[in-house]
Design a protein around this motif. Structure first.
Motif: not given
Ligand code: PMP
Length: 481
Positions: A94-113
């Motif tokens: 839910k936290k990811v969904l609520d944050s508006g983060a992109p759900l598809h990013v190929l192999d880009l760096a993200t805070p979640v990853k």
């Protein structure tokens, strides 16, 4: 440590009992099952032996469309370390969904990853974590196995592979070739040590020693037909092969044999990882540090995620050497990081070791009263019960023949009593228990009660005996009855 089981999402009928079942619900369920059998592939598996339609689930419990409730000891084939819909997993998603983060990013760096990788590296054997690389793979375990095989072939410039009898590594071409049933000429199959059905007829430490010697000899004999391979792949506990834990000493031998010959050792921890066997990673039992670890299932916290982690020295890949569109599943990484942290912080591996040992003990008590249980084995909460036809007279046989038909009946009787179990092993004669690591003591007892009851019923159905014999079976259903 007290592991609290979240309350079921909605009140319902007693587990496995048809209370709350209405004609309309039953009709809807039968319609869905009928359409499934008409529209889905003939290759469907679990759906054949478990004709249920899950609509709600929490912890150990699944509720079907007809209102029946089941204790789920399949756990998404070992995926659900925390059971269904654990609050920490739902919250992370839910936290990811609520944050508006992109759900598809190929192999880009993200805070979640970034957070997932940090959490994963914190759990790895320190000697590997200190110098590890991670490759995010296409989402299934088999994708990560393919990546591991490709990695060691690229790094060593060799093509051959060592794998083991009874192995299961997945369903894509390379992984299938490395599995027990395949015949790829590049793959040399070696004996996996087995106590109960030891290929050398001796079992125990001696059997494992002979298996190790065979491996060594094959590699050192210039006329064995086996050239130095690109890698060796093994499961620390064979899961689909019938829940066969490798002895720790044999694991260390395989490490020494491969290290001495510069052969990368790949540990497939797709099923054994994340506390399942009573250690965070099953290789920890033996202290073996592999060169490559293949991880999937529980690392995604119930969502699809698969990675390999490996010694940086093996990272001989060119940019793009291994690609894939779905390597950036943000929801799975968040759910996975939450799962890894929860298992670590709550010492669920220790819990799996203690509870698993207790369950094995009770199953061994059951085996003493039921000759159709040939063997009870496992590690942590990865447990197998091999069913056999004990009456078959073959003085030369090491163990009675496996009884797959009885196993099917036990599985069906379990389902009738609201218990979901899976079958495994060479001939599908092993009943497998893979409950979530959050299983409470009471739930463990409930699972074993239902199993004991189902076993007695299946035994009666297969080998009808005089009433006195039946009565004895009913009374001898394990120490806690
Ligand atoms: N390796 C092992 C040890 C497994 O148990 C499995 C799946 N049961 C796989 C690989 C393949 O994983 P997947 O089904 O996700 O492709």
């Amino acid at each position: 440590m007290a592991v609290t089981e979240p309350a079921p999402a909605a009140p319902s009928a007693a587990p496995g009992r048809p209370g709350g079942r209405t004609a309309a619900k039953s009709g809807a369920l039968e319609g869905i099952l009928r359409r499934q059998s008409l529209r889905e592939s003939a290759a469907r598996t679990y759906a054949r032996s478990l004709p249920i339609v899950p609509v709600r689930a929490r912890g150990l419990t699944i509720e079907g469309a007809d209102g029946r409730r089941y204790l789920d000891c399949l756990s998404g084939a070992g995926t659900l370390a925390l059971g269904h819909n654990h609050p920490v997993v739902l919250e992370a998603i839910k936290k990811v969904l609520d944050s508006g983060a992109p759900l598809h990013v190929l192999d880009l760096a993200t805070p979640v990853k970034d957070a997932f990788t940090t959490e994963l590296f914190a759990t790895l054997p320190p000697a590997l974590a200190a110098d590890a690389r991670i490759q995010f793979c296409g989402p299934a375990g088999t994708d990560a196995v393919e990546a591991a095989l490709k990695l060691v072939r690229t790094a060593t410039g060799r093509s051959g592979l060592l794998s083991f009898t009874g192995a299961y590594h997945g369903m894509t071409a390379g992984a299938l070739d490395a599995s027990g049933g395949a015949t790829d000429v590049r793959v040399t199959r070696l004996p996996y040590p087995q106590n109960y059905r030891c290929p050398f007829g001796v079992g125990g430490e001696r059997g494992a020693e002979l298996a190790a010697r065979w491996t060594e000899n094959l590699l050192d004999d210039p006329k064995s037909g086996v050239t130095t391979p690109a890698g060796m792949i093994l499961e620390p506990v064979q899961g689909e092969g019938g829940v066969i834990p490798a002895p720790d000493a044999w694991m260390r031998r395989m490490r020494a044999v491969t290290a001495a010959r510069s052969i990368p050792l790949i540990a497939d921890e797709v099923q054994t990882g994340v506390g399942r066997t009573g250690a965070f990673w099953a290789v920890e039992h033996s202290g073996v540090v592999p060169d490559v670890m293949v991880l999937s299932k529980a690392i995604g916290g119930s969502l699809p995620l698969a990675v390999i982690v490996y010694r940086s020295e093996l990272d001989a890949w060119e940019p793009g050497a291994h690609a894939g569109t779905f390597r950036g599943n943000q929801l799975a990484m968040a759910a996975g990081a939450a799962t890894l942290a929860y298992v670590r912080e709550n010492r669920l591996a220790d819990r799996a070791a203690t509870l698993g040992a207790r369950m094995l003990g009770r199953l061994q008590g059951l085996a003493a009263a039921h000759p159709c249980i040939g063997d009870v084995r496992g590690r942590g909460l990865m447990i197998g019960v091999e069913l056999v036809a004990p009456d078959t007279d073959d003085p030369d046989a090491l163990a009675p023949p496996v009884d797959p038909a009885l196993a099917v009946t036990v599985q069906r009787e379990c389902l009738d009593r609201g218990l979901i179990v899976e079958l495994g092993g060479r001939h599908s004669g092993v009943v497998r228990l893979l409950p979530p690591l959050t299983l409470s003591d009471e739930q463990a007892e409930a699972v074993l009660d239902r199993f004991a009851d189902a076993l007695a019923a299946a035994e009666r159905a297969h080998r009808p005996g005089p009433p006195a014999y039946d009565a004895r079976l009913r009374n001898d259903t394990g120490p806690s009855h």
